[in-house]
Each structure stands twice: as structure tokens, then as C-alpha cells.
Scaffold this active site. Structure first.
Site, mmCIF file in Angstrom:
data_model
loop_
_atom_site.group_PDB
_atom_site.id
_atom_site.type_symbol
_atom_site.label_atom_id
_atom_site.label_comp_id
_atom_site.label_asym_id
_atom_site.label_seq_id
_atom_site.Cartn_x
_atom_site.Cartn_y
_atom_site.Cartn_z
ATOM 1 N N ALA A 287 -8.719 -49.570 -36.535
ATOM 2 C CA ALA A 287 -10.036 -49.035 -36.185
ATOM 3 C C ALA A 287 -11.134 -49.287 -37.209
ATOM 4 O O ALA A 287 -12.319 -49.161 -36.894
ATOM 5 C CB ALA A 287 -9.930 -47.529 -35.930
ATOM 6 N N CYS A 407 -11.951 -61.520 -34.671
ATOM 7 C CA CYS A 407 -13.261 -62.117 -34.927
ATOM 8 C C CYS A 407 -13.029 -63.509 -35.510
ATOM 9 O O CYS A 407 -13.471 -63.831 -36.619
ATOM 10 C CB CYS A 407 -14.077 -61.255 -35.887
ATOM 11 S SG CYS A 407 -15.804 -61.792 -35.977
#
Length: 474
Positions: A287, A407
Site C-alpha cells: 500500500a 509502474c
């Protein structure tokens, strides 16, 4: 004529003039180099201090930011040019001198500052931070650089495209050769596409805000001057000019945040993926620092679901706690290792696993990352990425959905990881099926053949986020 008369008169010593903006830019570059810091973390406190002590205004801050990011983005190109102007290998030039030279070359070749002013100001900076002796070296090098413009230099230092396309692109667009090769493979070939992507990596990214549902609205954020609606996310608002997002009331209160639109799309797609059975327990398994968790928590609250946000590093878990503070629905933040989870198998209905990766999808925001990463770094990430995805699929119940995100567009961190886990490489095969993620990003073009999705800076104006959605079948 006596000896004294023959002596040339000494020039009176002139104290170097301090330029706070350029000194700040130099300090930021040194922190990036010496401490492996990231410019986006180094610059804000330096700018705050400069506002308080030096009276920096918005123009000063913008110029310092341009100097730092421009120098870092074009470092590969500028190093090639400097190398052609010195009589020794660059590794033999002191790093602080290279930083000053990089700032000078960027002003000469990457800004509209007149050449004489760029050279003069940089030499003056060198006198302040390096001393008179090395300032003379800086002066000599920059005067050579000033003899041509950027296009002229590229013709001289970049190999012809026809002879070595990857090295040509690496020099012209300032990326390591191995990164050029990896991005080209991910794109699937074609010169126009790779050049557009590499150039997009060198552009300043827009600042995008997210209006966290149930806490803020895009309508509220659009009342702020110099804002426009996001392109793809229903919660996104773009800042069209500079400014500090943290000064905005909704951001300061945590009802809105700064979040790339690609990151928003990943969270929204997972939240809206078709589900069989109950939809009450959500997990964000990696997270930190909390952007996706805050958006997921807000969407979960609207549906009466609860979010568990887990982050291995305690200091990053605290950032997640801060991002989720004030969330209207139930949530919990814990510090836990996603490869050795404390939760029982089959606990959750939706799981997001945004795994640690090379970060090659965020080179616009972290330009220094391209110079730090090495191909062998991916070998270190690979076992962790596979382990986290396996545990995510173990954590979700049959019929539940897992979102695997990175990413990075590197194939070794995206589709290959998913395929390996589903086939059982490194562990037992997992009973799961692909969900086509493309319909869950309505209106977004050029999403490929599916079922997974790869976003691109040059096509979507986002970070190069990857998303695979999987439904547990047994």
C-alpha cells in the site's frame, strides 16, 4: 625600466557573487548524487527553506526546479557533449564539477538563457562552490559547448541511427541503452513510437489531483484557478500551471490528493471489475505510500466495504495511515510482509498488489532513476514480484479478483510475471483466469490487444502503469 615597472598590475580580487537559485540547484544535484536521494523529495524542503531565508518567489522556485530536473533528464546527452570537450574520461572529473557543468550545459542548450549569461553565471557558481581553480576549467569547457547548439552537438556525438539505432536514441533522448532496448521491446517495434516515448519521458509531467469519492468532488477542485478536468479518470483534475498542491484546502485536509491519472485508473479498474459473490473485504497488499489505498478506501466506503492496507516498511505504513486518515468507511493499516501474510487464505473479495519494481514507468517524475537502475536489478525484483502475486491469489476467495500492477512497462516485470505464476513456475500452478481490463478503462484509447493493459506517457499522458486483472477460479 626596473623590474617593478615590468610587472603586470594585479587585478584586485573580486569576491564571487552568490546566486541563491543556482546554488540551490547545485545542492539538490549533489544530494541526488551523494545520497542517492530523489529530486522530488530533495527539492521541496530546499525550496521551503529558500523561501524563508532567501525570499524565493514563484519564479525563483520554478527556475531552480527547471535547472534540477532539466539537468537530470538530459544528463546522458550532456555527458556525451561534455566528454567531447574535455581531455580525460568523465570518470576522472570530480562529481561536483560534473554537476556544475551539467547545470551550465542545460542553460546553454536546454533553455533560452543567452549564451554569455549562461557561461558567466555558471562560472560564478563554480567560483562559489568549487573555487577559482576549477572554475577556470568550467569556463573553458562551457566556452567550447557554447560554440554550437543542441542539434549541432547531437550530430557530432550521437552515432547515426542507421549504424546503431539503440545507441543513437540513447544519446539523443538521454536514456541508458539498455532502457531504450527494454522500452522498445515493450512497445513492439517502430521508430516513431519509441522516439515519442523517450521524448515524453523528458517532458515535465502535469500535476494531477484526485478527488477522493465521498470526501471531495471534481467540481470542488475545478473551482480552483488554473485547473482542468482529467483526461480519463472521473476523479481527476489537472493543474495547468505550477503552484503547490499542498497549499490547496482539499489536499491539505486529505479529502483530495496528488495522484497520477494512471495510478487512479488502476485502482478504479480493480474496484469495478466484475465479481461473483460478496464484495465486503478489500486488500491493498503493497500500500505504500498510500495514494491507491486512499482512493480504494474511499470507493470501498461508498459500497459498505472495508479496506485492509498492508505495507512491509513501517515508515511507509505511517504514510499510508496519513493518506487514509479521515476515510469515511472502515479501514485498517498494518505493517506486514505480503510474501508472509498474517491473513488467512481466501479472506478477501478484491486484492490489489502494486508490486515493487524498477520504476521505469515513472521516469518523467524520477529522471535520476534511469541512471541508477541496472539490468541486473530486474533479476532481484523478479522473485519478489512472483511471490507477491502468488500470495495475492492465495488471499482472494474463489470468484474474487486480483489486480497485479507495476509502474514499469518492462516485459520481465509485467506479463511475463503473470504468465509464470499462472503456469506454476517457481511454485504450484494457480487456478485463475484473465479478466479483460480494457472495458474497465472506458474512453481510454490505444490499450492494446488485452486482456491486460499497458498505459504510456506518450499515448495517455500518464505514468507507464501496467495492470493485469485475474479472477480466482478454484
Amino acid at each position: 625600466m626596473n623590474d617593478q615597472a615590468r610587472r603586470r598590475p594585479h587585478k584586485p580580487y573580486r569576491r564571487p557573487q552568490k546566486d541563491p537559485v543556482r546554488i540551490l540547484a547545485f545542492e539538490a544535484l549533489r544530494a541526488v548524487d551523494e545520497r542517492d536521494a530523489y529530486a522530488n523529495l530533495v527539492l521541496p524542503p530546499l525550496l521551503r527553506k529558500a523561501r524563508e531565508k532567501e525570499g524565493f518567489d514563484a519564479r525563483d522556485a520554478a527556475f531552480a526546479t527547471e535547472l534540477v530536473y532539466g539537468t537530470l533528464r538530459r544528463q546522458g546527452t550532456y555527458d556525451a557533449i561534455v566528454s567531447a570537450c574535455v581531455d580525460r574520461p568523465l570518470r576522472e572529473v570530480d562529481p561536483p564539477v560534473l554537476d556544475v557543468l551539467g547545470l551550465g550545459v542545460h542553460q546553454l542548450l536546454g533553455t533560452r538563457i543567452p549564451s554569455h549569461a549562461a557561461v558567466s553565471a555558471t562560472v560564478e557558481l563554480a567560483r562559489v562552490v568549487l573555487g577559482d581553480g576549477r572554475a577556470k576549467f568550467v569556463n573553458a569547457v562551457l566556452r567550447k559547448v557554447a560554440q554550437d547548439d543542441l542539434d549541432g552537438w547531437l550530430e557530432r556525438v550521437a552515432p547515426p541511427y542507421d549504424e546503431d539505432p539503440e545507441d543513437h536514441l540513447a544519446v539523443v533522448h538521454s536514456h541508458p541503452r539498455w532502457v531504450v532496448s527494454a522500452l522498445w521491446d515493450a512497445l513492439g517495434g517502430g521508430r516513431a513510437g519509441i522516439e515519442d516515448l523517450l521524448e515524453a519521458d523528458n517532458e515535465r509531467p502535469e500535476v494531477t489531483l484526485v478527488a477522493r469519492p465521498g470526501r471531495s468532488t471534481t467540481e470542488e477542485l475545478l473551482t480552483i484557478e488554473a485547473t482542468e478536468p482529467g483526461r480519463w479518470s472521473p476523479y481527476a483534475v489537472r493543474l495547468t500551471e505550477g503552484g503547490e498542491p499542498g497549499a490547496l484546502e482539499a489536499v491539505h485536509e486529505g479529502r483530495a490528493g496528488v495522484q497520477d491519472e494512471g495510478s487512479q485508473l488502476v485502482a478504479i479498474a480493480l474496484a469495478n471489475a466484475p465479481l461473483d459473490g460478496p464484495d465486503k473485504r478489500w486488500l491493498d497488499g503493497c500500500a505504500g505510500p498510500g495514494g491507491k489505498a486512499a482512493l480504494l478506501g474511499a470507493m470501498a466506503a461508498e459500497r459498505g466495504a472495508a479496506l485492509l492496507a498492508s505495507e512491509k516498511q513501517p515508515h511507509r505504513a505511517r504514510l499510508v495511515e496519513r493518506a487514509l486518515h479521515g476515510n469515511p468507511g472502515p479501514y485498517q493499516v498494518i505493517a506486514a510482509d505480503g510474501t508472509r501474510p498474517p491473513w488467512y487464505p481466501g479472506t478477501f473479495d478484491r486484492v490489489l498488489m502494486d508490486v515493487p519494481c524498477s520504476g521505469l514507468g515513472a521516469l518523467r517524475r524520477r529522471p535520476e532513476a534511469r541512471w541508477r537502475r541496472r539490468p541486473e536489478d530486474l533479476e532481484g525484483f523478479a522473485p519478489l514480484q512472483r511471490a507477491l502475486l502468488r500470495e495475492a491469489l492465495n488471499a482472494v476467495r474463489v470468484g474474487g479478483v486480483v489486480g497485479y500492477a507495476t509502474c514499469s512497462p518492462h516485459l520481465a516485470e509485467t506479463r511475463i510475471v503473470v504468465e509464470d505464476v499462472l503456469r506454476g513456475r517457481g511454485g504450484s500452478p494457480v487456478e485463475a483466469e484473465w479478466i479483460d481490463a480494457r472495458p474497465l478503462m472506458p474512453g481510454v484509447p490505444a490499450l492494446g490487444d488485452g486482456p491486460d493493459v499497458q498505459l504510456w506517457p506518450h499515448l495517455h499522458g500518464t505514468d507507464a502503469m501496467y495492470l493485469a486483472l485475474l479472477r480466482r477460479t478454484a
